[in-house]
Write an enzyme that holds these catalytic residues in place. Structure first.
Site, short mmCIF file in Angstrom:
data_model
loop_
_atom_site.label_atom_id
_atom_site.label_comp_id
_atom_site.label_asym_id
_atom_site.label_seq_id
_atom_site.Cartn_x
_atom_site.Cartn_y
_atom_site.Cartn_z
N LYS A 277 -9.79 -0.50 5.94
CA LYS A 277 -8.89 -1.66 5.89
C LYS A 277 -8.78 -2.33 7.25
CE LYS A 277 -4.97 -0.78 3.80
NZ LYS A 277 -3.78 0.00 3.32
N GLU B 32 -4.50 -7.05 -0.05
CA GLU B 32 -4.97 -7.52 -1.36
C GLU B 32 -3.82 -8.10 -2.18
OE1 GLU B 32 -7.45 -3.80 -0.31
OE2 GLU B 32 -5.38 -4.49 -0.10
N GLY C 280 2.95 5.94 -3.00
CA GLY C 280 2.48 4.94 -3.95
C GLY C 280 1.94 5.53 -5.24
N ARG C 281 1.12 6.57 -5.14
CA ARG C 281 0.51 7.15 -6.33
C ARG C 281 1.48 8.01 -7.14
NH1 ARG C 281 -1.48 9.03 -1.70
NH2 ARG C 281 -1.44 11.25 -1.17
N HIS D 94 -21.19 9.66 -26.40
CA HIS D 94 -22.42 8.86 -26.52
C HIS D 94 -22.79 8.24 -25.18
CE1 HIS D 94 -22.63 9.07 -30.97
NE2 HIS D 94 -21.32 9.24 -30.83
N GLU E 59 -7.00 10.93 -3.88
CA GLU E 59 -6.30 10.43 -2.70
C GLU E 59 -5.35 11.49 -2.16
OE1 GLU E 59 -5.30 6.08 -2.11
OE2 GLU E 59 -3.27 6.88 -2.38
N LYS F 262 5.11 -1.80 -1.18
CA LYS F 262 6.19 -1.15 -0.45
C LYS F 262 6.50 -1.91 0.84
CE LYS F 262 6.42 3.38 -0.13
NZ LYS F 262 6.17 4.78 0.29
#
Length: 548
Positions: free
Chosen positions: A509, A217, A272-273, A389, A358, A211
């Protein structure tokens, strides 16, 4: 920060009534609840927008539901729902709307942000995405050497990665198989290096999703990809043909070297999410085509309409959200296992981790007061039957109470003998086993020894819900995503927190930037962290200097 001994929420008479009710429900087992009501499985279910929700195996009765609905109304949930759809600034901490619902609204809708109807802007971007997708699919969009694009690499992190990669995997059945898709998010150089190792730069298109276009990153990976591309193709003009951007900051995009004409915008009122149906979904549209992408949007919108207009007692997201509150705050559930019995949904639990934790992993209310109740539980999961399993042992016989969401489809997209029947048999069986268990005396009656019976016993009374749909297609994926989005919103409104901010990710961050600067210094510097962090920095610098 303000502090109080008891929060306004826990002092509400509706909350206190639920506490009293929870004490009376505590000794009641699901075996007893089903025995007392033979029609329970037929009553405690709701169907809408192609999804069937069975919540009969939750540890509730009719009184539980009545009290939860009273709490929802006391917390003004219906008013909050309408405020979000209206475009009010429901992200109150950051003073802006949360209008992901506008991303999938039809062209004739009207939603206003700061006096501007945003729906025409949304559809203008969708149309640009569709034209670009057609160019890539037809081979009209070529790289520097004139070759068409065959490899699509999405570079992002968080919502700019988890949504796109989940949607790609979920809808791979519908994808264009002549294109290959890759998703890079981790700043670990291995992630990008392994992705690029066997790709031809002349046939590779990068979608850089950020954005602000300053995400550490994402920009580190994007610059490394840019260098890889230029090293191979040898011309700065390659950036304009091999990179496009998804951002809200054209000046930063231009600074990177991407032509702003090749930027697809999304807006500050999209978190964002919650952005997989915005331009962040460009990789999804490239994978499945514009028509299927619009079907995905239609599914999201259909669930939006259901959530907005359906009474709470028949409202899928409202019921799921209220059951989550009941489990977390009154039954002591600390975790939710999301268990899709569909291999295509293998990344859905990871996507929900960000969406839920979040959003609602908060310790203060909207008013800045410390909460005195649990908020978001831990979400995790794997596709069935793999999880059976692995970690189901803990769910069945462990000491922690874990709620489960089972997700299944009545038709397989890849029928193979009777395997799909066996898959769904396992889904139904696990819900039954978790609810009813099997007691020591039952095992002994079947021949288990006195010593072995305690080890085989499962106490049951573990809550679960089951979601069934006809088949997994773009529309159905949209309904599932919106269902969980709105369930998260319901929980946030009950807990009186802001589900749209995420300040908790910022501290680490900021510290990382400072530490990265210290690591990069050529000479040892005076470190001002705690003794543990200082020692770790020095040890890293020491080992980093050693060359194999």
């Amino acid at each position: 920060m303000k502090h109080s001994t008891f929060s306004a929420l826990t002092q509400r008479p509706e909350w206190q009534a639920l506490l009293t009710h929870a004490r009376s429900m505590s000794p009641r087992h699901l075996r007893e609840l089903f025995a007392a009501d033979p029609t329970r499985g037929e009553r405690l279910c709701v169907e809408a927008v192609g999804l069937y929700l069975d919540y009969a195996k939750q540890r509730i009765d009719d009184e539980t539901l009545r009290l939860l609905l009273e709490l929802a109304r006391a917390c003004q949930l219906p008013e909050s729902i309408e405020a979000m759809f209206r475009g009010d600034r429901v992200n109150r901490v950051e003073n802006r709307p949360a209008l992901h619902v506008a991303l999938r609204a039809p062209a004739g809708a009207h939603i206003t942000v700061d006096g501007r109807d945003v729906i025409p802007d949304v559809h203008a971007v969708l149309d640009r995405m569709a034209r670009f997708t057609e160019q890539v699919h037809s081979g009209a969009w070529t790289g520097l050497t004139g070759k068409p694009m065959r490899n699509i690499v999405n570079i992002g992190i968080g919502g700019s990665d988890l949504g796109p990669v989940m949607a790609y995997e979920a809808l791979r059945h519908y994808s264009h198989r002549d294109l290959r898709f890759f998703f890079v998010s981790n700043i670990d150089p291995t992630d990008l290096s392994e992705t690029l190792r066997e790709l031809d730069p002349a046939e590779t298109l990068f979608i850089v999703c950020s954005k602000t276009f300053t995400t550490q990153e994402t920009l580190a990976n994007a610059h490394a990809a840019r260098a890889w591309c230029l090293q191979a193709l040898g011309d700065e003009a390659a950036v304009a043909r091999h990179f496009v951007a998804v951002s809200s900051h054209p000046e930063e995009v231009a600074r990177f070297g991407i032509d702003p004409a090749h930027m697809f915008i999304f807006w500050d009122w999209v978190g964002g999410r919650y952005s997989m149906d915005s331009a962040i979904g460009l990789s999804t549209m490239l994978a499945i085509g514009a028509e299927h992408f619009r079907a995905l949007l239609a599914g999201l919108h259909a669930m939006d309409e259901h959530f907005r207009h359906t009474p709470l007692e028949r409202n899928l997201p409202a019921l799921m959200g209220l059951l989550a509150v009941w489990n977390a705050n009154f039954l002591g559930v600390s975790a939710v296992a999301v268990l899709p019995y569909e291999q295509y949904l293998k990344r859905f639990p990871a996507y929900l981790q960000q969406l839920t934790m979040e959003s609602n992993g908060k310790h203060v209310t909207l008013g800045g007061e410390r909460v005195d109740y649990d908020t978001a539980p831990i979400y995790w999961g794997e596709p069935g039957t793999n999880g059976q399993h692995s970690f189901y042992q803990l769910i069945h016989q462990g000491t922690r109470l874990i709620a489960c969401d089972f997700i299944g489809f009545c038709q397989s997209l890849n029928p193979l003998g009777t395997q799909h029947d066996l898959l769904i048999a396992n889904l139904i069986a696990q819900g039954e086993a978790l609810a009813f268990g099997k007691r020591e005396e039952e095992w002994r009656a079947q021949g288990a020894s006195q010593a072995l019976a305690p080890h085989r016993a499962c106490e049951g009374n573990r809550p679960s819900s089951t979601l069934l749909a006809e088949r997994l297609d773009p529309f159905t994926l949209g309904t599932l995503v919106a269902l969980y989005e709105h369930s998260v919103f319901v929980q946030g409104m009950i807990w009186q927190i802001d589900p749209f901010d995420q300040w908790g990710v910022e501290l680490g961050k900021a510290l990382a930037k400072r530490i990265a600067t210290e690591i990069a210094q050529p000479e040892p510097s005076e470190l001002s962290h705690d003794s543990s962090s200082n020692r770790l920095i020095r040890r890293y610098r020491q080992y980093k200097a050693i060359r194999p």
